[in-house]
Design a protein around this motif. Sequence first.
Motif, mmCIF file in Angstrom:
data_model
loop_
_atom_site.group_PDB
_atom_site.id
_atom_site.type_symbol
_atom_site.label_atom_id
_atom_site.label_comp_id
_atom_site.label_asym_id
_atom_site.label_seq_id
_atom_site.Cartn_x
_atom_site.Cartn_y
_atom_site.Cartn_z
ATOM 1 N N THR A 79 84.145 20.806 58.594
ATOM 2 C CA THR A 79 83.108 21.779 58.946
ATOM 3 C C THR A 79 82.247 22.109 57.733
ATOM 4 O OG1 THR A 79 84.593 22.749 60.590
ATOM 5 C CG2 THR A 79 82.672 24.047 59.957
ATOM 6 N N MET A 80 82.870 22.251 56.569
ATOM 7 C CA MET A 80 82.104 22.525 55.355
ATOM 8 C C MET A 80 81.182 21.354 55.031
ATOM 9 S SD MET A 80 81.319 24.600 52.903
ATOM 10 C CE MET A 80 82.607 25.836 52.666
ATOM 11 N N GLN A 81 81.674 20.135 55.175
ATOM 12 C CA GLN A 81 80.843 18.953 54.920
ATOM 13 C C GLN A 81 79.632 18.923 55.856
ATOM 14 O OE1 GLN A 81 83.874 15.962 55.444
ATOM 15 N NE2 GLN A 81 84.174 15.696 53.234
ATOM 16 N N LYS A 82 79.867 19.228 57.107
ATOM 17 C CA LYS A 82 78.784 19.253 58.093
ATOM 18 C C LYS A 82 77.776 20.346 57.757
ATOM 19 C CE LYS A 82 78.018 19.603 63.093
ATOM 20 N NZ LYS A 82 78.671 19.840 64.412
ATOM 21 N N MET A 141 74.274 26.604 62.009
ATOM 22 C CA MET A 141 74.903 27.118 60.797
ATOM 23 C C MET A 141 75.758 28.350 61.091
ATOM 24 S SD MET A 141 71.899 26.483 57.950
ATOM 25 C CE MET A 141 72.972 26.465 56.521
ATOM 26 N N LYS A 142 75.309 29.174 62.022
ATOM 27 C CA LYS A 142 76.116 30.335 62.428
ATOM 28 C C LYS A 142 77.438 29.872 63.045
ATOM 29 C CE LYS A 142 72.397 33.670 63.353
ATOM 30 N NZ LYS A 142 71.706 34.469 64.412
ATOM 31 N N THR A 143 77.352 28.851 63.902
ATOM 32 C CA THR A 143 78.551 28.311 64.541
ATOM 33 C C THR A 143 79.502 27.744 63.496
ATOM 34 O OG1 THR A 143 77.336 27.775 66.572
ATOM 35 C CG2 THR A 143 79.414 26.603 66.192
ATOM 36 N N GLU A 144 78.942 27.045 62.520
ATOM 37 C CA GLU A 144 79.783 26.459 61.472
ATOM 38 C C GLU A 144 80.470 27.531 60.640
ATOM 39 O OE1 GLU A 144 76.828 24.022 59.735
ATOM 40 O OE2 GLU A 144 76.919 22.565 61.374
ATOM 41 N N HIS A 145 79.768 28.628 60.363
ATOM 42 C CA HIS A 145 80.391 29.726 59.626
ATOM 43 C C HIS A 145 81.599 30.271 60.398
ATOM 44 C CE1 HIS A 145 76.557 30.556 57.115
ATOM 45 N NE2 HIS A 145 77.498 30.094 56.315
ATOM 46 N N SER A 175 87.358 24.038 47.684
ATOM 47 C CA SER A 175 87.536 25.482 47.794
ATOM 48 C C SER A 175 88.031 25.880 49.179
ATOM 49 C CB SER A 175 86.201 26.184 47.494
ATOM 50 O OG SER A 175 86.308 27.575 47.686
ATOM 51 N N ILE A 176 87.408 25.319 50.219
ATOM 52 C CA ILE A 176 87.814 25.702 51.573
ATOM 53 C C ILE A 176 89.182 25.124 51.924
ATOM 54 C CG2 ILE A 176 86.784 23.799 52.913
ATOM 55 C CD1 ILE A 176 85.737 26.003 54.850
ATOM 56 N N GLU A 177 89.507 23.976 51.341
ATOM 57 C CA GLU A 177 90.846 23.411 51.548
ATOM 58 C C GLU A 177 91.915 24.343 50.981
ATOM 59 O OE1 GLU A 177 93.585 19.549 50.216
ATOM 60 O OE2 GLU A 177 91.506 19.697 49.567
#
Length: 241
Positions: A216-219, A194-198, A110-112
């Motif tokens: 990033t989504m995987q992490k 998690m905020k940073t990853e978002h 989805s993110i890809e």
Amino acid sequence: MFHKINKEHPSEEFLNQIIANIKKGHLKPGDALPTERALSETLGISRPVVREVLKSLELLGIITSVHGGGNYISEDLESCLIKPLSILFEINNSSLIETQQLRAALECKSIELAAEKCTPVEAAELRLLLEQMNAATNPEDREKLDHSFHMKIARIAGNQMIYNILAASSKLNETIIGQVQSYTEDNIETTEAMKTEHRTMIECIATKDKENAIKTMQKHLAINDTYIEQVQREYNNKNEQ
């Protein structure tokens, strides 16, 4: 639009005609279907058979029945798969772990796709959702906004099947997923990560950086995985009592 059908399999053939008319654009969201009597006469089948098929379509969310006002093609056809898929997952006793594995595969794709298709307006909408999530003080509000954030990415991806399956799997385990999020909120370091990853997800999507968007989504999903087994055990133990 409708024509006489083979009475050997009347329900199946009537259903196929409805689907064909929707696919061809002859029936659009909000359109009214002919009355049961008119359908019965046109198709050459009994009204109970017509009623049976219409009821099945209503349960699937393909049509909306208004008491005394007829039957209409659903205004939200795009989401009609969510309910039956949720039921299917539940019947199969899908565990949170299995659902999370499915979610991980779909979220990464989805993110890809979102990184390929995202417009500046959509990127701004993601940033707004993130601001609202970070500003929310109520855990339930944060949970809903987090769900909206991930579903927005799926919507941007433009693949309706991915969107529907993600929505169905999320609905199935929304109670346990909320518990997982409560675990992460108790850990300040995890919450900040998690905020940073978002934020990183948004920037990767906005700049068409597919590779880092997926990483990033995987992490991000891996953080949830660390809590999944514990929550699943507690959930199972509670239900066995």
